[in-house]
Design a protein around this motif. Structure first.
Motif, PDB file in Angstrom:
ATOM      1  N   LYS A  72       0.798  -1.369   0.015  1.00  0.00           N
ATOM      2  CA  LYS A  72      -0.373  -0.111   0.111  1.00  0.00           C
ATOM      3  C   LYS A  72       1.054   0.915  -0.087  1.00  0.00           C
ATOM      4  N   ALA A  73       0.496   2.394  -0.615  1.00  0.00           N
ATOM      5  CA  ALA A  73       1.186   3.553  -0.166  1.00  0.00           C
ATOM      6  C   ALA A  73       1.174   4.048   0.993  1.00  0.00           C
ATOM      7  N   GLY A  74       2.208   4.585   1.172  1.00  0.00           N
ATOM      8  CA  GLY A  74       2.794   4.976   2.488  1.00  0.00           C
ATOM      9  C   GLY A  74       4.042   3.865   3.472  1.00  0.00           C
ATOM     10  N   GLY A  75       4.051   2.777   2.581  1.00  0.00           N
ATOM     11  CA  GLY A  75       5.345   1.972   3.436  1.00  0.00           C
ATOM     12  C   GLY A  75       5.112   2.307   5.223  1.00  0.00           C
ATOM     13  N   THR A  76       6.241   3.013   5.581  1.00  0.00           N
ATOM     14  CA  THR A  76       6.119   2.812   7.254  1.00  0.00           C
ATOM     15  C   THR A  76       4.875   2.893   7.994  1.00  0.00           C
ATOM     16  N   TYR A  77       4.330   4.183   7.394  1.00  0.00           N
ATOM     17  CA  TYR A  77       3.570   4.883   8.248  1.00  0.00           C
ATOM     18  C   TYR A  77       2.619   3.475   8.456  1.00  0.00           C
ATOM     19  N   ILE A  78       1.925   3.175   7.388  1.00  0.00           N
ATOM     20  CA  ILE A  78       1.249   1.622   7.018  1.00  0.00           C
ATOM     21  C   ILE A  78       1.345   0.575   7.525  1.00  0.00           C
ATOM     22  N   TYR A  79       3.240   0.424   7.687  1.00  0.00           N
ATOM     23  CA  TYR A  79       3.381  -0.932   8.724  1.00  0.00           C
ATOM     24  C   TYR A  79       3.206  -0.626  10.088  1.00  0.00           C
ATOM     25  N   LEU A  80       3.470   1.280  11.023  1.00  0.00           N
ATOM     26  CA  LEU A  80       3.083   0.892  12.011  1.00  0.00           C
ATOM     27  C   LEU A  80       1.702   0.968  12.481  1.00  0.00           C
ATOM     28  N   ALA A  83       0.189  -2.001  12.728  1.00  0.00           N
ATOM     29  CA  ALA A  83       0.803  -3.874  13.864  1.00  0.00           C
ATOM     30  C   ALA A  83       0.240  -2.825  15.445  1.00  0.00           C
ATOM     31  N   PHE A  84       1.124  -1.209  15.623  1.00  0.00           N
ATOM     32  CA  PHE A  84       0.947  -0.445  16.403  1.00  0.00           C
ATOM     33  C   PHE A  84      -0.452   0.387  16.927  1.00  0.00           C
ATOM     34  N   GLY A  85      -0.957   0.171  15.641  1.00  0.00           N
ATOM     35  CA  GLY A  85      -1.890   1.871  16.128  1.00  0.00           C
ATOM     36  C   GLY A  85      -2.264   3.116  15.040  1.00  0.00           C
ATOM     37  N   THR A  86      -2.663   3.850  14.908  1.00  0.00           N
ATOM     38  CA  THR A  86      -2.550   5.619  14.045  1.00  0.00           C
ATOM     39  C   THR A  86      -1.622   6.194  15.870  1.00  0.00           C
ATOM     40  N   PHE A  87      -0.976   6.241  16.064  1.00  0.00           N
ATOM     41  CA  PHE A  87      -0.911   7.566  17.233  1.00  0.00           C
ATOM     42  C   PHE A  87       1.089   7.192  16.507  1.00  0.00           C
ATOM     43  N   PRO A  88       1.561   5.874  16.491  1.00  0.00           N
ATOM     44  CA  PRO A  88       3.055   6.159  16.531  1.00  0.00           C
ATOM     45  C   PRO A  88       2.797   6.318  14.488  1.00  0.00           C
ATOM     46  N   ALA A 312      -1.227   8.978   2.680  1.00  0.00           N
ATOM     47  CA  ALA A 312      -1.892   7.849   3.294  1.00  0.00           C
ATOM     48  C   ALA A 312      -2.607   8.506   4.664  1.00  0.00           C
ATOM     49  N   MET A 313      -1.925   9.377   5.426  1.00  0.00           N
ATOM     50  CA  MET A 313      -2.275   9.792   6.872  1.00  0.00           C
ATOM     51  C   MET A 313      -3.397  10.683   6.651  1.00  0.00           C
ATOM     52  N   ALA A 314      -3.342  11.202   5.495  1.00  0.00           N
ATOM     53  CA  ALA A 314      -5.009  11.936   5.311  1.00  0.00           C
ATOM     54  C   ALA A 314      -6.098  11.228   4.776  1.00  0.00           C
ATOM     55  N   ALA A 315      -5.798  10.129   3.971  1.00  0.00           N
ATOM     56  CA  ALA A 315      -6.850   9.287   3.683  1.00  0.00           C
ATOM     57  C   ALA A 315      -7.205   8.544   4.445  1.00  0.00           C
ATOM     58  N   ASP A 316      -6.935   8.943   6.084  1.00  0.00           N
ATOM     59  CA  ASP A 316      -7.335   8.428   7.841  1.00  0.00           C
ATOM     60  C   ASP A 316      -7.413   9.347   8.616  1.00  0.00           C
ATOM     61  N   GLY A 428       4.732  16.566  19.002  1.00  0.00           N
ATOM     62  CA  GLY A 428       3.449  15.491  17.662  1.00  0.00           C
ATOM     63  C   GLY A 428       2.127  15.011  18.537  1.00  0.00           C
ATOM     64  N   ALA A 429       2.810  14.739  19.687  1.00  0.00           N
ATOM     65  CA  ALA A 429       0.759  14.812  20.626  1.00  0.00           C
ATOM     66  C   ALA A 429      -0.250  15.172  20.917  1.00  0.00           C
ATOM     67  N   PRO A 430      -0.411  16.465  20.813  1.00  0.00           N
ATOM     68  CA  PRO A 430      -1.275  17.386  20.916  1.00  0.00           C
ATOM     69  C   PRO A 430      -2.001  17.661  19.530  1.00  0.00           C
ATOM     70  N   VAL A 431      -1.462  17.293  18.734  1.00  0.00           N
ATOM     71  CA  VAL A 431      -1.466  17.531  17.172  1.00  0.00           C
ATOM     72  C   VAL A 431      -2.421  16.685  16.617  1.00  0.00           C
ATOM     73  N   TYR A 432      -1.427  15.064  17.219  1.00  0.00           N
ATOM     74  CA  TYR A 432      -2.644  14.046  16.547  1.00  0.00           C
ATOM     75  C   TYR A 432      -3.637  13.388  17.380  1.00  0.00           C
ATOM     76  N   LEU A 433      -3.707  14.066  19.137  1.00  0.00           N
ATOM     77  CA  LEU A 433      -5.514  14.450  19.805  1.00  0.00           C
ATOM     78  C   LEU A 433      -6.237  14.741  19.044  1.00  0.00           C
ATOM     79  N   TYR A 434      -5.628  16.103  18.531  1.00  0.00           N
ATOM     80  CA  TYR A 434      -6.386  16.672  17.386  1.00  0.00           C
ATOM     81  C   TYR A 434      -7.219  16.580  15.890  1.00  0.00           C
ATOM     82  N   TRP A 435      -6.447  15.545  15.396  1.00  0.00           N
ATOM     83  CA  TRP A 435      -6.541  15.413  13.769  1.00  0.00           C
ATOM     84  C   TRP A 435      -7.338  14.064  13.982  1.00  0.00           C
ATOM     85  N   HIS A 436      -7.714  13.718  15.890  1.00  0.00           N
ATOM     86  CA  HIS A 436      -7.873  12.062  15.966  1.00  0.00           C
ATOM     87  C   HIS A 436      -9.213  12.406  16.557  1.00  0.00           C
TER      88      HIS A 436
END
Length: 447
Positions: A72-80, A83-88, A312-316, A428-436
């Protein structure tokens, strides 16, 4: 409305050139001097590059299986993410967008621009406008289609390999015509006198070595644009890493043959000095042009591959919505490419890219090690798989140990930069919380 998808137009050759072009930038022309300084002997210098090659090959095996499991497009982002969820996964994309890719773009563009300005006998002030031109032109070419961007990269990669081949040929086959350029050694070279000293010295040397080998993982980000990615991507990764490993070892043999250990350790431009020994000023000019080609080719590959991660991040639903869109005609993530280019230009104009890169060099290996660990999770979850990483699980564990080794070495050598890099990741943590939260409000769009 018909959904626009990526166009699968790249074969094994283009995939291999993406791997080679994504690894060989300016590192092999600069890092060997640092490695020689840190280990103090010619055999240990070659051993450091040999160890780097082994780690890179093991990493190639890891990413080959991951690419086959998740083409899939996104590579490492997709694998993490899987495997471990959207935060990492988000933290990886955040670091890539903020500094790791965009900072590298700014730094590499300036390196190539400065060499070109010197080659054309322009004033040093011309470097920045040239660097801006490199980023803008290559971003536009990648916007116009993956085949255009990849073809440009293929040509530049072949040219850089030709320049390196001439350097190796000159050092191994020609008779020296000029004396080794004299350079003042900052401090005398000291060979390790015990096993402990050797381990410490090799740890310090592996940081620039593995930095020079970094980049093979980026090709996974364009998996959806490869023809038959489950077969093409693993082949491209292994072929590409083997080509680079052989190239780096031969180049270091050439440097040592031409300059000697002391000359290599003292050289600020070992490639140019090597060519001067055998071909005089003409050789120096030729290899300088090769370095320009190498840096520009690397820049084009970073631009092409990194933008797919943001898409890929934006598509999520974890980044700006517009960046998830693909152009209906060109089938490229235009908004992601433009946004990436803007950030790189801002870093370039601010002049802070070099300092920022130092802060998060260690972050690359955090994500390398985490991605290798993700393979254990995905294997346990998905029993089937047509491609299996060789030497599993020993090879994966060795690769993860190398990641930890580099991290420890980075912290020991410059704890301040490591702490600042960690701080940038924490931001990046508060930025992630915002987008989440935004995603939760609009409904889960995770693919």
């Amino acid at each position: 409305m018909l959904q626009v998808k990526y166009a699968a137009r790249l074969g094994t050759f283009s995939g291999t050139m993406l791997v080679v072009g994504g690894i060989i930038g300016s590192g092999i022309f600069l890092s060997p001097a640092v490695v020689a300084q840190r280990v103090g002997t010619a055999p240990l210098t070659l051993a450091a590059w040999g160890l780097g090659a082994v780690v890179a090959i093991l990493g190639g095996f890891v990413y080959a299986e991951l690419g086959a499991r998740r083409p899939k497009a996104g590579g490492t982002y997709i694998y993490l993410r899987d495997a471990f969820g959207t935060f990492p996964a988000f933290l990886y994309g955040w670091a890539l967008f903020l500094i790791m890719a965009t900072g590298a773009m700014a730094a590499v563009a300036m390196t190539g621009a400065n060499y070109l300005a010197e080659l054309l006998h322009l004033s040093p002030a011309a470097g920045r406008p040239i660097a801006i031109g490199f980023i803008v032109v290559l971003t536009v070419l990648n916007i116009l289609g993956v085949r255009i961007g990849a073809t440009t990269g293929n040509v530049l990669t072949l040219l850089k390999l030709a320049a390196i081949a001439l350097l190796v040929f000159a050092a191994l086959a020609l008779t020296p015509r000029n004396a080794v350029p004299l350079a003042e050694q900052a401090s005398p070279l000291v060979a390790p006198s015990s096993l402990t000293q050797m381990v410490v010295a090799m740890g310090g040397a592996l940081v620039p070595v593995l930095f020079s080998f970094g980049g093979w993982q980026q090709t996974n980000a364009v998996a959806e644009e490869l023809v038959d990615p489950q077969r093409t991507l693993p082949r491209a990764l292994i072929y590409g890493v083997l080509i680079v490993a052989a190239t780096y070892l031969l180049v270091n043999v050439a440097y040592l043959r031409a300059l000697g250990l002391e000359g290599l350790a003292a050289s600020r431009a070992p490639a140019a000095d090597t060519m001067f020994v055998y071909l005089g000023a003409t050789g120096r000019t030729f290899i300088t042009l090769g370095i320009v080609t190498s840096t520009v080719g690397f820049l084009g590959m970073v631009i092409l591959m990194s933008a797919r991660v943001y898409q890929a991040m934006a598509a999520d639903g974890l980044f700006f919505t517009r960046m998830a869109r693909l152009h209906p005609r060109w089938q490229t993530p235009v908004d992601a490419l433009v946004a990436q280019g803007v950030v790189a230009l801002l870093l370039l104009l601010s002049g802070t890219y070099g300092q920022l890169l130092d802060y998060v060099v260690f972050a690359d290996w955090i994500f390398f090690g985490s991605t290798a660990a993700a393979l254990f999770v995905l294997r346990a979850r998905d029993r089937e798989g047509t491609v299996r990483a060789r030497l599993h699980p020993v090879g994966i564990l060795v690769f993860m140990a190398a990641a930890v080794y580099v991290l420890v070495g980075s912290v020991q050598s410059n704890p301040g930069n490591a702490a600042r890099g960690a701080g940038l990741l924490v931001l990046g943590a508060p930025v992630y919380l915002y987008w989440h939260r935004q995603r939760s409000r609009s409904g889960d769009r995770t693919t």
